[in-house]
Design a protein around this motif. Structure first.
Motif, PDB file in Angstrom:
ATOM      1  N   ILE A  86      73.573  22.984  83.836  1.00 16.83           N
ATOM      2  CA  ILE A  86      74.751  23.104  84.692  1.00 16.83           C
ATOM      3  C   ILE A  86      74.650  22.222  85.934  1.00 16.83           C
ATOM      4  N   ALA A  87      73.473  21.628  86.174  1.00 18.14           N
ATOM      5  CA  ALA A  87      73.331  20.749  87.339  1.00 18.14           C
ATOM      6  C   ALA A  87      74.308  19.586  87.277  1.00 18.14           C
ATOM      7  N   GLY A  88      74.644  19.154  86.063  1.00 14.49           N
ATOM      8  CA  GLY A  88      75.564  18.037  85.916  1.00 14.49           C
ATOM      9  C   GLY A  88      77.018  18.447  85.818  1.00 14.49           C
ATOM     10  N   TRP A  89      77.295  19.737  85.937  1.00 14.76           N
ATOM     11  CA  TRP A  89      78.670  20.223  85.869  1.00 14.76           C
ATOM     12  C   TRP A  89      79.261  20.333  87.270  1.00 14.76           C
ATOM     13  N   SER A  90      80.545  20.169  87.363  1.00 18.47           N
ATOM     14  CA  SER A  90      81.222  20.420  88.637  1.00 18.47           C
ATOM     15  C   SER A  90      81.338  21.920  88.854  1.00 18.47           C
ATOM     16  N   ASP A  91      81.677  22.301  90.078  1.00 18.56           N
ATOM     17  CA  ASP A  91      81.890  23.729  90.358  1.00 18.56           C
ATOM     18  C   ASP A  91      83.019  24.285  89.498  1.00 18.56           C
ATOM     19  N   ALA A  92      84.060  23.492  89.293  1.00 23.05           N
ATOM     20  CA  ALA A  92      85.186  23.939  88.458  1.00 23.05           C
ATOM     21  C   ALA A  92      84.736  24.099  87.007  1.00 23.05           C
ATOM     22  N   ILE A  98      82.023  30.320  83.110  1.00 27.71           N
ATOM     23  CA  ILE A  98      81.752  31.734  83.376  1.00 27.71           C
ATOM     24  C   ILE A  98      82.944  32.600  82.993  1.00 27.71           C
ATOM     25  N   ARG A  99      84.134  32.198  83.394  1.00 23.71           N
ATOM     26  CA  ARG A  99      85.299  33.075  83.237  1.00 23.71           C
ATOM     27  C   ARG A  99      86.001  32.916  81.889  1.00 23.71           C
ATOM     28  N   GLU A 100      85.947  31.709  81.312  1.00 28.55           N
ATOM     29  CA  GLU A 100      86.697  31.483  80.075  1.00 28.55           C
ATOM     30  C   GLU A 100      85.820  31.122  78.880  1.00 28.55           C
ATOM     31  N   GLY A 101      84.516  30.853  79.124  1.00 29.56           N
ATOM     32  CA  GLY A 101      83.628  30.544  78.012  1.00 29.56           C
ATOM     33  C   GLY A 101      83.759  29.146  77.460  1.00 29.56           C
ATOM     34  N   LEU A 102      84.363  28.239  78.209  1.00 27.48           N
ATOM     35  CA  LEU A 102      84.541  26.866  77.766  1.00 27.48           C
ATOM     36  C   LEU A 102      83.645  25.920  78.555  1.00 27.48           C
ATOM     37  N   ARG A 103      82.798  25.178  77.834  1.00 24.84           N
ATOM     38  CA  ARG A 103      81.951  24.164  78.461  1.00 24.84           C
ATOM     39  C   ARG A 103      82.787  22.920  78.773  1.00 24.84           C
ATOM     40  N   PRO A 104      82.240  22.037  79.624  1.00 26.72           N
ATOM     41  CA  PRO A 104      82.997  20.816  79.953  1.00 26.72           C
ATOM     42  C   PRO A 104      83.337  19.955  78.741  1.00 26.72           C
ATOM     43  N   ASP A 105      82.492  20.033  77.680  1.00 25.37           N
ATOM     44  CA  ASP A 105      82.783  19.230  76.484  1.00 25.37           C
ATOM     45  C   ASP A 105      83.784  19.908  75.550  1.00 25.37           C
ATOM     46  N   GLY A 106      84.299  21.062  75.952  1.00 25.24           N
ATOM     47  CA  GLY A 106      85.309  21.758  75.169  1.00 25.24           C
ATOM     48  C   GLY A 106      84.774  22.748  74.167  1.00 25.24           C
ATOM     49  N   THR A 107      83.442  22.820  74.012  1.00 24.51           N
ATOM     50  CA  THR A 107      82.868  23.790  73.081  1.00 24.51           C
ATOM     51  C   THR A 107      82.878  25.181  73.696  1.00 24.51           C
ATOM     52  N   VAL A 130      79.515  31.073  91.862  1.00 20.23           N
ATOM     53  CA  VAL A 130      79.168  29.655  91.703  1.00 20.23           C
ATOM     54  C   VAL A 130      78.413  29.166  92.929  1.00 20.23           C
ATOM     55  N   MET A 131      78.878  29.551  94.110  1.00 17.37           N
ATOM     56  CA  MET A 131      78.227  29.157  95.348  1.00 17.37           C
ATOM     57  C   MET A 131      76.766  29.616  95.377  1.00 17.37           C
ATOM     58  N   PHE A 132      76.536  30.857  94.950  1.00 15.40           N
ATOM     59  CA  PHE A 132      75.161  31.369  94.963  1.00 15.40           C
ATOM     60  C   PHE A 132      74.289  30.650  93.936  1.00 15.40           C
ATOM     61  N   LEU A 133      74.805  30.437  92.735  1.00 17.99           N
ATOM     62  CA  LEU A 133      74.012  29.743  91.708  1.00 17.99           C
ATOM     63  C   LEU A 133      73.637  28.342  92.171  1.00 17.99           C
ATOM     64  N   ARG A 134      74.520  27.672  92.885  1.00 19.03           N
ATOM     65  CA  ARG A 134      74.222  26.339  93.403  1.00 19.03           C
ATOM     66  C   ARG A 134      73.124  26.374  94.471  1.00 19.03           C
ATOM     67  N   SER A 135      72.938  27.529  95.114  1.00 19.15           N
ATOM     68  CA  SER A 135      71.953  27.634  96.201  1.00 19.15           C
ATOM     69  C   SER A 135      70.538  27.914  95.703  1.00 19.15           C
TER      70      SER A 135
END
Length: 288
Positions: A86-92, A98-107, A130-135
């Protein structure tokens, strides 16, 4: 004069209600709220932290593990620290996963992530998580993690895109308890009878019966409804002890995978709201 005295008598309660509504309306995402949700009632570490014989390995907190490897699937909870994918993912991207189960690649992320419930996470709470996980510090997984493998068909999505969600006002109410027991702690995901398409929330909400397998053997999700098979015979203190300590009224220990260690972080008001909500569930007998 009488009217003035009467108004003054109600002024503290009136001001308290106004302040509570203002606080709820002005709540913003925060690191503190995110930590409370992730390490507390959200129980993320129950799946994402490696387990040892004595429980979670906190020096490897949220670095991922194989959660289940059964006939339908091998489910792997990934590393949620900045050392993971997830380090390479945006916050969005992370929020959508987390909320919809969709990865950035659509899987699609499969079970046991409780998307039936997570789709109801509020925008502010999701942003806080998300803020906490980034910390978190970047911590490598103890060993390379395999990828999840699903031997059952997954849907294309768990529903339409989630535009925006607001939480009900915080307080000791059944409405806020429903939010905590549903989207936040996903109690109702595990404690609702499972059908072919997942939890039967429309007809068997809280009726229990789902089996969990692990080193402890087999545990069955209890009936949480107001039926005699459920919580009707327990007082609030007994229910609180079962939720936060994993201890029955007779002193015997309850089995995993319920995240008692996370649930002990419930604030007194949040725990009271959850119990109030459970008391409101229509009575349904045990299923099976």
């Amino acid at each position: 004069m009488t009217r003035d005295v009467t108004f003054r008598g109600h002024l503290p309660a009136l001001l308290s209600a106004i302040l509570m509504m203002a606080s709820a309306a002005n709540a913003e995402p925060s690191l503190e709220r995110g930590e409370y949700l992730v390490r507390g009632p959200g129980g993320c570490g129950n799946c994402h932290t490696p387990m040892g014989p004595e429980g979670p390995l906190m020096d490897l907190e949220l670095t991922g593990r194989v959660v289940e490897d059964i006939e339908p699937f091998r489910a792997v909870a990934p590393n949620l620290t900045p050392a993971g994918r997830i380090a390479g993912w945006s916050d969005a991207d992370l929020a959508k996963a987390i909320r919809e189960g969709l990865r950035p690649d659509g899987t699609l992320i499969g079970p046991p992530m409780p998307f039936t419930m997570y789709r109801g996470l509020s925008d502010d709470d999701l942003a806080s998580m998300v803020m906490f996980l980034r910390s978190l510090p970047a911590v490598e997984s103890a060993a390379p993690l395999p990828v999840s493998e699903y031997r059952i068909p997954l849907p294309p999505a768990y529903g339409p895109p989630v535009e925006s969600v607001s939480a009900p006002p915080a307080g000791v109410t059944a409405e806020y308890g429903a939010y905590l027991a549903g989207p936040v702690a996903h109690c109702m995901e595990c404690h609702t009878t499972m059908g072919p398409q997942g939890p039967m929330v429309g007809t068997h909400l809280g009726a229990g019966g789902f089996e969990f397998h692990g080193p402890w053997g087999t545990s069955v999700a209890s009936n949480l409804t107001s039926h005699a098979d459920g919580l009707a015979g327990y007082d609030d203190a007994e229910i609180a002890a079962m939720i936060t300590e994993g201890r029955r009224p007779d002193g015997s220990a309850m089995l995993p995978p319920m995240p008692y260690g996370h649930f002990k972080a419930f604030t007194p008001d949040d725990l009271a709201a959850v119990i109030l909500y459970l008391r409101s569930l229509p009575p349904i007998p045990d299923q099976g």
